[in-house]
Structure formats: C-alpha cells, structure tokens
Design a protein around this motif. Structure first.
Motif, mmCIF file in Angstrom:
data_model
loop_
_atom_site.group_PDB
_atom_site.id
_atom_site.type_symbol
_atom_site.label_atom_id
_atom_site.label_comp_id
_atom_site.label_asym_id
_atom_site.label_seq_id
_atom_site.Cartn_x
_atom_site.Cartn_y
_atom_site.Cartn_z
ATOM 1 N N MET A 1 0.842 -1.202 0.000
ATOM 2 C CA MET A 1 0.000 0.000 0.000
ATOM 3 C C MET A 1 0.868 1.239 0.000
ATOM 4 S SD MET A 1 -2.789 -1.417 2.697
ATOM 5 C CE MET A 1 -1.747 -2.694 3.360
ATOM 6 N N ASP A 2 0.560 2.176 -0.897
ATOM 7 C CA ASP A 2 1.386 3.390 -0.952
ATOM 8 C C ASP A 2 0.773 4.484 -0.091
ATOM 9 O OD1 ASP A 2 -0.567 4.802 -2.312
ATOM 10 O OD2 ASP A 2 0.327 4.490 -4.289
ATOM 11 N N GLU A 3 1.397 5.676 -0.157
ATOM 12 C CA GLU A 3 1.037 6.735 0.790
ATOM 13 C C GLU A 3 -0.369 7.299 0.601
ATOM 14 O OE1 GLU A 3 3.616 10.110 -0.047
ATOM 15 O OE2 GLU A 3 3.941 9.318 -2.054
ATOM 16 N N THR A 4 -1.019 6.979 -0.522
ATOM 17 C CA THR A 4 -2.381 7.499 -0.718
ATOM 18 C C THR A 4 -3.440 6.581 -0.100
ATOM 19 O OG1 THR A 4 -2.649 6.319 -2.811
ATOM 20 C CG2 THR A 4 -1.716 8.540 -2.930
ATOM 21 N N THR A 5 -3.014 5.537 0.567
ATOM 22 C CA THR A 5 -3.981 4.572 1.091
ATOM 23 C C THR A 5 -4.504 5.008 2.456
ATOM 24 O OG1 THR A 5 -2.555 2.921 0.093
ATOM 25 C CG2 THR A 5 -4.328 2.114 1.501
ATOM 26 N N CYS A 6 -5.824 5.001 2.584
ATOM 27 C CA CYS A 6 -6.436 5.303 3.884
ATOM 28 C C CYS A 6 -6.471 4.029 4.712
ATOM 29 C CB CYS A 6 -7.844 5.848 3.686
ATOM 30 S SG CYS A 6 -8.778 5.944 5.211
ATOM 31 N N MET A 7 -5.760 3.996 5.830
ATOM 32 C CA MET A 7 -5.660 2.762 6.606
ATOM 33 C C MET A 7 -6.959 2.432 7.340
ATOM 34 S SD MET A 7 -2.866 1.860 5.535
ATOM 35 C CE MET A 7 -2.688 0.325 6.399
ATOM 36 N N VAL A 8 -7.777 3.464 7.585
ATOM 37 C CA VAL A 8 -9.079 3.196 8.210
ATOM 38 C C VAL A 8 -9.941 2.407 7.227
ATOM 39 C CG1 VAL A 8 -11.045 4.222 9.384
ATOM 40 C CG2 VAL A 8 -8.847 5.381 9.435
ATOM 41 N N GLU A 9 -9.866 2.840 5.971
ATOM 42 C CA GLU A 9 -10.633 2.142 4.941
ATOM 43 C C GLU A 9 -10.116 0.706 4.770
ATOM 44 O OE1 GLU A 9 -10.637 3.983 1.075
ATOM 45 O OE2 GLU A 9 -11.956 2.445 0.250
ATOM 46 N N VAL A 10 -8.795 0.563 4.810
ATOM 47 C CA VAL A 10 -8.212 -0.778 4.688
ATOM 48 C C VAL A 10 -8.765 -1.685 5.792
ATOM 49 C CG1 VAL A 10 -6.078 -2.114 4.920
ATOM 50 C CG2 VAL A 10 -6.100 -0.043 3.532
ATOM 51 N N ALA A 11 -8.718 -1.167 7.019
ATOM 52 C CA ALA A 11 -9.196 -1.974 8.151
ATOM 53 C C ALA A 11 -10.666 -2.306 7.993
ATOM 54 C CB ALA A 11 -8.956 -1.227 9.460
ATOM 55 N N ARG A 12 -11.457 -1.310 7.575
ATOM 56 C CA ARG A 12 -12.899 -1.548 7.448
ATOM 57 C C ARG A 12 -13.182 -2.592 6.368
ATOM 58 N NH1 ARG A 12 -16.612 -0.069 3.806
ATOM 59 N NH2 ARG A 12 -15.312 1.528 2.864
ATOM 60 N N GLY B 1 -11.713 -16.650 13.368
ATOM 61 C CA GLY B 1 -12.271 -15.613 14.223
ATOM 62 C C GLY B 1 -11.187 -14.783 14.862
ATOM 63 N N THR B 2 -10.091 -15.431 15.145
ATOM 64 C CA THR B 2 -8.988 -14.714 15.755
ATOM 65 C C THR B 2 -8.250 -13.870 14.712
ATOM 66 O OG1 THR B 2 -8.802 -16.405 17.411
ATOM 67 C CG2 THR B 2 -6.887 -15.025 17.095
ATOM 68 N N ALA B 3 -8.178 -14.389 13.476
ATOM 69 C CA ALA B 3 -7.495 -13.644 12.416
ATOM 70 C C ALA B 3 -8.288 -12.410 12.010
ATOM 71 C CB ALA B 3 -7.273 -14.552 11.207
ATOM 72 N N LEU B 4 -9.614 -12.471 12.193
ATOM 73 C CA LEU B 4 -10.435 -11.374 11.660
ATOM 74 C C LEU B 4 -10.169 -10.054 12.369
ATOM 75 C CD1 LEU B 4 -13.267 -10.212 13.194
ATOM 76 C CD2 LEU B 4 -13.831 -12.601 13.054
ATOM 77 N N VAL B 5 -9.611 -10.105 13.566
ATOM 78 C CA VAL B 5 -9.356 -8.846 14.273
ATOM 79 C C VAL B 5 -8.013 -8.248 13.878
ATOM 80 C CG1 VAL B 5 -10.760 -9.571 16.217
ATOM 81 C CG2 VAL B 5 -8.298 -9.960 16.297
ATOM 82 N N ASN B 6 -7.193 -9.000 13.153
ATOM 83 C CA ASN B 6 -5.857 -8.512 12.822
ATOM 84 C C ASN B 6 -5.850 -7.207 12.033
ATOM 85 O OD1 ASN B 6 -4.199 -10.266 14.190
ATOM 86 N ND2 ASN B 6 -4.175 -11.793 12.560
ATOM 87 N N PRO B 7 -6.667 -7.067 10.978
ATOM 88 C CA PRO B 7 -6.603 -5.800 10.228
ATOM 89 C C PRO B 7 -6.886 -4.597 11.119
ATOM 90 C CG PRO B 7 -7.841 -7.443 8.984
ATOM 91 C CD PRO B 7 -7.581 -8.037 10.339
ATOM 92 N N ALA B 8 -7.980 -4.667 11.892
ATOM 93 C CA ALA B 8 -8.342 -3.517 12.713
ATOM 94 C C ALA B 8 -7.285 -3.254 13.780
ATOM 95 C CB ALA B 8 -9.700 -3.756 13.372
ATOM 96 N N ARG B 9 -6.859 -4.328 14.440
ATOM 97 C CA ARG B 9 -5.927 -4.158 15.535
ATOM 98 C C ARG B 9 -4.579 -3.612 15.048
ATOM 99 N NH1 ARG B 9 -5.575 -8.552 20.271
ATOM 100 N NH2 ARG B 9 -5.141 -9.983 18.578
ATOM 101 N N SER B 10 -4.069 -4.184 13.957
ATOM 102 C CA SER B 10 -2.749 -3.741 13.510
ATOM 103 C C SER B 10 -2.821 -2.363 12.864
ATOM 104 C CB SER B 10 -2.150 -4.765 12.546
ATOM 105 O OG SER B 10 -2.986 -4.959 11.433
ATOM 106 N N ALA B 11 -3.928 -2.055 12.203
ATOM 107 C CA ALA B 11 -4.044 -0.723 11.583
ATOM 108 C C ALA B 11 -4.058 0.349 12.659
ATOM 109 C CB ALA B 11 -5.305 -0.644 10.726
ATOM 110 N N ILE B 12 -4.769 0.090 13.753
ATOM 111 C CA ILE B 12 -4.799 1.098 14.824
ATOM 112 C C ILE B 12 -3.430 1.183 15.496
ATOM 113 C CG2 ILE B 12 -5.829 1.723 17.039
ATOM 114 C CD1 ILE B 12 -8.441 0.570 16.065
ATOM 115 N N LYS B 13 -2.797 0.022 15.673
ATOM 116 C CA LYS B 13 -1.493 0.010 16.325
ATOM 117 C C LYS B 13 -0.481 0.840 15.506
ATOM 118 C CE LYS B 13 2.090 -3.185 16.928
ATOM 119 N NZ LYS B 13 2.444 -4.507 16.424
ATOM 120 N N CYS B 14 -0.477 0.661 14.206
ATOM 121 C CA CYS B 14 0.528 1.320 13.372
ATOM 122 C C CYS B 14 0.111 2.710 12.903
ATOM 123 C CB CYS B 14 0.839 0.471 12.145
ATOM 124 S SG CYS B 14 1.422 -1.177 12.508
#
Lengths: 365, 445
Positions: free
Chosen positions: B328-339, B399-412
């Motif tokens: 993902m390049d700099e134009t990517t919205c990480m909130v959108e990615v997580a959603r 079920g455990t993997a499904l939280v990874n996008p949201a959790r890691s996006a907020i972390k980073c």
C-alpha cells in the motif's frame, strides 16, 4: 478404567477419563455457565460462554469440549474468562429484542439469567439487528428467530436425539439462523412437533403456543406425573396454574423417557378441561329404559349414568351374546394405553371369564 | 528485469514456477519432457518410511498459512488404518493470494506428482482435490491433468508397477473462505455446510468420512517432487533457520509489477517490493505492507527489512501466512483498509460461534462509523477492546485472524483513525466515504 484427578477452582475432582471439563465440574457440583451446552445433548462449543482457563493452554478453552486429563488445573472464574463471557453476552444482547417485559421466556431464559449474573446491559455494541417475522404456522410451537442465539441445541435435539432432521442452520455469518425443512414454515417441514427443540431452547425463540400468556414460571406449580397417553410411561412435569394445566415438560429424571416426549405428552394436555370430554359413563337410552333401539328414535340417545349401572349393562349384553352365539362370537382388543397389569387382567377376562381366545392388542395391528 | 546485483537471492533459481512460462506448460507431455514424474518413480522404489524421513530432513513446512512441519504431519497418520485419504486443498481464498491458482492452472502435474508421493508415503489410496468454485480454468486443468495422469499410469491401479494404487478426483467448492480451513473443507467435501470441526480429533486421526486424512496445500505438494529429486539437503540449504525452501510470494497492490515471485524464504520485503515487483507505482512512497494475506497483521514501511520467514515475521508482530504481499502506498487510507478487510471477514464468518458471528459485524460497524467521521475518540479504544476480546476466544482460527486488520491498523496508524474522528473525513486519500448504507462497498476503484 482408572479415575482421572484434576483441580477445578482449587478443588480436587475425580472423574472418568473421556469426560469433558464441563461434565467433571457438573459431577462435582461446580457450575460452569453455558448456553449451547446441554447435559442431554452432544457438545457444540459454539457459544463461548463456558470458556475456562486451563494451565498450559495459551487461550481460554470451552469446558464443554475440552477433555479431562490427569493433573489438569482449571479456573472457571478467572478475570480473563469472566471478561470473555461478558463480551459474548454483550454481543448476544446487541442482536436481541430485549423485550423481556413481555417475553414468554422471562424467568426461564438462560440468556436473561446470565446477563443478570454478569451484570451485562444490552447497549454496549449498538448496530444492525435482525427483524425476522414470527412463525406461528403450526398449532404447537411459536418460532421467533429474533430471540434465537444460534446455539444449535434445537438442531442437535432434532437430529441427534430424535433423528427427524427438521431443523438446521441456514445462511452463514451474521445471518446464520435456524430454519425448518427447506427453510420454510415449520408447518411445512418434516417436523413431528415433539417439542424437544422447545424443551432445550435456552431463550424465547421456540415456545409452546398453548402456554403463551397463561402464566410466568413463578406462578406455576410443577406437578410430576406419568403421561396418560400410552403404555410407555413417560415421566412428565405438568405446569399447573389455578388448577389448570398450562404446559408440560418431559422430566429429565424420568427413567423411561429421560426428558424427551412425543407431541401428545408435551402438547396434548388441553383435553383435560375440554368441554367435549366425557367424564361419566353413558349408556344408550333403550338399554336402561327399554323400548325401540331404532337409530332415529329417542331409544338411541346417550344417557349419563354411574359406573355400576354401565358395567352391569355391558356385562348383561356380553352374557346374552355368549349364551346365544357361543363364547367365540366375542373378541377382545386391548390397548397400548393401558398398563401391563390392566392388559393382563383383560386377558384373564377374555380367556377365563368369557371363555374365548379371541384377544389381541392394538400394538400388533 | 533490472539488475539483481543488489539482491541476496541473485543466485536463486526458481523450481516451483520454472515451467509455468513455457507454452503448453499444463500438458503432461511438457511436464514429462522436463523430467516430470521422475521423482515419483524414484519415490515408489523406496519405502514410505524413507520418504517421510526425507521430508522431515528437508524442513518443509505447510504453505497454506499455518506453517506446520509436513513430515511431522505425515508421521501422525496411523500406520495400521486400512483406509486413508489425501485431501488436496485448492480452496485458495486468502485475499491477496494467487500462487496455488497459478500452479494448478499452469503446472498441475507437479501437484499430482507431489500428491502421489505424499499418498504413497502415508498409505492413502484415495485423493480428493477440493478446489474453489471460482477457479474455472483451474478445474478444467485439474480434471484434464488427472485424466492424463490416469492414462499414463501415474494414477489408478498398480502405479508404475509398484503395487501402489491411488484414485484421484476433483470436487468443486462454492467459494466460501472458511472452506480453506482444513476441517471446514472436509465437512464441505462430505457435502455438509462448510463449518470448522472441533479439534481434536485432528484430520490425521479422524478426517474425511471419519478416516485418517492428510490435508495439504497445493504449494506444499508442489515442493515434494523437488525434495525427492534434489534431496533434502538442497531444500534445507535454502531459507532461514526455521523456514526452509523456496516460496512463491504473490505480490499485489500498489507496485509496478504485481505477480507471483518465487524466492527463497528469508528474502526481505524490501527486496520483494523493490527488486522483483518493480517498486511502488508512480514513484510514490511505501506506506504499509500486509506480508501474508489479509488475515495477517499490517506492517509499516519501516519494517520492510524483516526477512520473510515464519519466525522472523512472528517476532515482528505479523505472520508469514500464505506469503501474499499486499503493498500500500502513501495514498492509502488505513481506516478504509481496516474496514474493508473486516467486512470481508464478517461476510465470510460461518456463524457458528458468537464472537465471530456478531463480533465481526460490530467491529465492522465501529470501523465504519470512524471512517465516516461519525465516531468519537473513545470509539478507537472500543474497537481495540472488541478486537482484543474476540481474539483468542473463537471456535476456529479465522475468528482470531479477523481482528488482525483492525488491531494492527490502529497500532501502526492510530493518528489516521483520530484524524477521521476529529476532521470528519479522510485526510490521506482525500475521498469521501465509499461504503454504502447497507454496509456494502458501493463501488471499487
């Protein structure tokens, strides 16, 4: 087999190998809350309420499916698992009607009890929720899938216990829900209306229609009895309010039925107070008072009488027939609804009193 | 291709994908012409125990995402069972992954040969290929390849006069992500809804139709002929301490040359992105990378010197997964990615357990509120709380993997979530919210 010793909440528990942590705890009188697990059904592991902490396991494990082994150390109320239970309850309530005020299951709802015990409110994770129509297509069971928590108790009771396979899970993810037959009304499914699904439903999703609005659990007197329908002898617990039966459950300690019943035992109790029910013996008018026995005359009418008179009339009739045409002109048919002893006596009456071998039983037909 | 002089992998020669660019690579004649089925011939002359030892020595770990050692799995298969199965998992559903598809479409005999060797080693007489329903060409190629293998005597009775029998058939799935999970796949193969099973028993004990079943990913099976052919030392000589052998990395997203790249395990993300995939498109700056498919945690551009191996990525807070690199390049919205990733997982939840069934939807809704600018700052912590709560308590690993996008996006990228809340819109992509009111994405770019 050698007993297995494990520790649950600091208490040493002995149990047989192959049992689950849930069963071991239950035997030892330690309650582990659960929604999808039921003592009479195979474990499912779906609700995640019965999660317990087990030493050596990275994540909490469901007590209903985790098998015991020697030296296991189990915590059923650690802060971690209590937090997990609360989250699961919050999520369940976020897609639940929360109409406990008028819900038929209030007072006998496991979800309600657990929400109360764990002090969980329904407003933490607001969001979209289901709005299914209520299925009242059949005379016995009302289905409100909005209250369904998809624990699959009903599915297992229908499939594993009764082998009817009328209930299954349709759709997936958030839209997963119970359905009947080919996901149509319950009335059009292979359902036999035994009501086992109703008996095991932990919420108000499956309710007996006859009991709706008739009384709360605390207004009801529970009376154990044996089902009067057939000779199997299922143990029932009748729900009685104001001396009227408003519902019936199979008794889990019934040695014959172990909690399960058929449609008649569970739902067929309205005959008790039915206006058409005969409560006194009746005899044709002409048999008591003489006269013509023509079907269009008054002689053919039924007349209420007492038992002695009625039996006297019947005995007299049988004697006349035997005298005139011989004992073998009479046949006796017994009933599976009678007890063994009653059938034995009927056999004596036929062979020794009447003097015929013409005796048979409805179960042979 | 640019000079590979800076690359640590310049001497690496691809094996799994060496044939795929040849014309007619899917045909059995092409495969045989390039030394195909030589390994099978060689394997059938040895004892199953010897083959298992070879695979153990090679250090091969499963390529489907979990990275379980293949040889150990083979040993789990009971020796005394009269009937055993091999299930070939072609249900490649992890978003960003397209390696198995390419192997199946362009070099299916490589997999059949691997399957034959694996089946021989564990004593399985019946192999079921479970393939994603959407892989139309893959189904066609598999079916043709199996028919050709039967014709040439590599499948069927008394294969290569060894006395070993193997029957193989293809079963099409209906496209559910969860059917890539091995036990859900077995349920689906049996004709039931694709819900994961309780483990234990593991498939090696009681798998398909209750019989011991070896389940393998396509890429894992494709490695096997090469291990037999070149020896376990060759295989173990590639990669890192705990991650051996070649690996196909599916590179997608904002790179100039997306595609499958076969490289040794242990290659850095930097090399994959800049040397092989041609760098970030339009000369933009790199922002984030998902290293192993949608279910693995997002990493930042700062972390791209981490070697792509099971142990190193785990230490870096992510996972190798299927090795699907989403750039993902700099134009990517990480909130959108997580959603959007969370939406995928909530859509694919089987609905069996409560945290996944309802939790995934609540997670999606909370992310949607933040992305629309309707949230509040505490909502971000609530998302984390929910993600943390769901993780680890679900029935199956999904079920455990499904939280990874949201959790890691907020972390980073927590600041982006806060920007959405404070400013009410996205400052990165400068776009309005693109989701529809029903939770569906209204259009794709």
């Amino acid at each position: 087999m050698a007993a297995v010793s494990l520790k649950i909440d600091g208490k040493t528990v002995e149990t047989a190998p192959g049992r689950s942590v849930m069963q071991a705890a239950r035997d030892a009188g330690i309650g582990i809350p659960a929604l999808c697990d039921h003592p009479a059904l195979p474990p499912e592991g779906a609700c995640r309420i019965c999660l317990v902490e087990i030493e050596g396991q990275r994540a909490p494990q469901p007590a209903c499916t985790f098998q015991v082994s020697a030296g296991l150390v189990v915590q059923t109320r650690s802060p971690h698992v209590v937090a997990a239970r609360k989250l699961v309850l919050e999520l369940l309530l976020s897609d639940h009607p929360l109409d406990c005020l008028t819900c038929e299951s209030t007072g006998s709802c496991l979800l309600q009890d657990l929400a109360y015990e764990y002090d969980v409110k329904g407003d933490r994770w607001r969001g979209r929720h289901h709005d299914y129509p209520v299925d009242s297509s059949n005379p016995f069971i009302q289905v409100d899938r909005n209250k369904c928590i998809v624990c699959r108790r009903c599915v297992r009771a229908c499939n594993s216990i009764n082998g009817v396979e009328a209930i299954s899970i349709f759709h997936r993810g958030f839209n997963a829900s119970i359905g009947f037959g080919a996901d149509g009304p319950m009335q059009d499914s292979p359902c036999e209306f035994c009501g086992s699904c109703v008996a095991v439903c932990p919420t108000g999703a499956l309710r007996p229609k006859l009991a709706i609005g008739k009384g709360r659990p605390w207004q009801v007197k529970k009376v154990d009895t044996i089902c009067s329908y057939c000779g199997v002898g299922c143990k029932l617990t009748l729900h009685v309010r104001d001396n009227r039966i408003i519902g019936a459950d199979g008794a889990w300690d019934g040695p014959v039925n172990r909690g399960w019943t058929c449609v008649k035992g569970r739902f067929g109790h309205d005959y008790v107070r039915h206006p058409d029910r005969l409560t006194k013996p009746r005899v044709r008018h002409y048999l008591l008072h003489g006269g013509k026995k023509r079907r269009d005359g008054t002689g053919w009418d039924w007349v209420e009488t007492d038992w002695d008179t009625a039996l006297e009339v019947a005995a007299r009739g049988l004697c006349q027939i035997r005298g005139k045409y011989g004992a073998d002109s009479i046949g006796v048919l017994c009933s599976a609804k009678c007890l063994n002893e009653e059938n034995y006596l009927m056999n004596k009456l036929a062979r020794q009193v009447i003097g015929t071998n013409n005796i048979d039983h409805c179960a042979r037909l | 291709m640019k000079s590979d002089s800076l690359s640590t992998t310049s001497s690496f020669e691809p094996v799994l994908t060496r044939n795929i660019h040849r014309p007619g690579s899917e045909k059995i004649e092409t495969y045989l012409g390039n030394g195909g089925y030589r390994a099978a011939r060689r394997a059938l002359e040895r004892t199953p125990a010897e083959i298992i030892q070879l695979i153990k020595d090679s250090g091969l770990r499963g390529r489907g995402g979990a990275g379980f050692p293949a040889g150990v799995k083979w040993e789990f298969m009971p020796r005394d069972a009269s009937q055993k199965y091999l299930a070939v998992n072609t249900d490649e559903g992890e978003p960003g992954t397209f390696k198995d598809r390419e192997i199946v479409e362009r070099d299916p005999h490589q997999v059949i040969e691997g399957a034959l060797i694996a089946a021989y080693a564990v004593g399985a007489g019946r192999a079921f290929v479970y393939i994603r329903g959407e892989f139309f060409l893959g189904v066609k190629r598999w079916t043709k390849a199996i028919a050709d293998a039967y014709e040439h005597g590599f499948l069927g009775k008394n294969i290569l006069k060894s006395g070993f029998d193997l029957e193989m058939s293809v079963h099409r799935g209906a496209g559910a992500y969860i059917c890539g999970e091995e036990t859900a796949m077995l349920e689906s193969l049996e004709g039931k809804p694709g819900n994961p099973r309780l483990k234990p028993p593991y498939p090696a004990q009681a798998g398909l139709f209750g019989l011991p079943t070896l389940v393998h990913n396509i890429e894992t099976l494709a490695c096997i002929p090469h291990i037999i052919e070149r020896g376990p030392d060759w295989f173990a000589g590639i990669g890192t301490a705990q991650s051996k052998g070649p690996k196909i990395f599916s590179v997608s997203g904002h790179v100039n040359r997306p595609g499958n790249y076969e490289l040794p395990l242990g290659v850095t993300l930097r090399e994959i992105i800049y040397t092989h995939a041609g760098g970030v498109r339009d000369g933009r700056r790199l922002k984030a990378v998902i290293p192993g498919g949608a279910s693995t945690p997002i990493m930042t551009a700062m972390q791209i010197d981490v070697p792509m191996a099971f142990e190193t990525l785990r230490a870096a807070g992510s996972e190798l997964g299927t090795g699907a690199v989403i750039v993902m390049d700099e134009t990517t919205c990480m909130v959108e990615v997580a959603r959007r990733l969370t939406r995928f997982f909530s859509h694919e939840s089987c609905g069996r357990c409560v945290p996944c069934r309802i939790g995934s939807v609540r997670l999606y809704e909370a992310l949607e509120r933040v992305e629309r600018g309707q949230g509040e700052i505490p909502d971000i912590d609530r998302i984390l709380e929910l993600a943390h709560g769901i993780g680890g308590i679900t029935f199956c690993p999904m079920g455990t993997a499904l939280v990874n996008p949201a959790r890691s996006a907020i972390k980073c990228f927590r600041n982006e979530f806060e920007d959405h809340v404070r400013k009410g819109h996205c400052v990165v992509s400068r776009r309005a919210f693109r989701g529809g009111p029903d939770g569906k994405d209204s259009h794709r770019r």
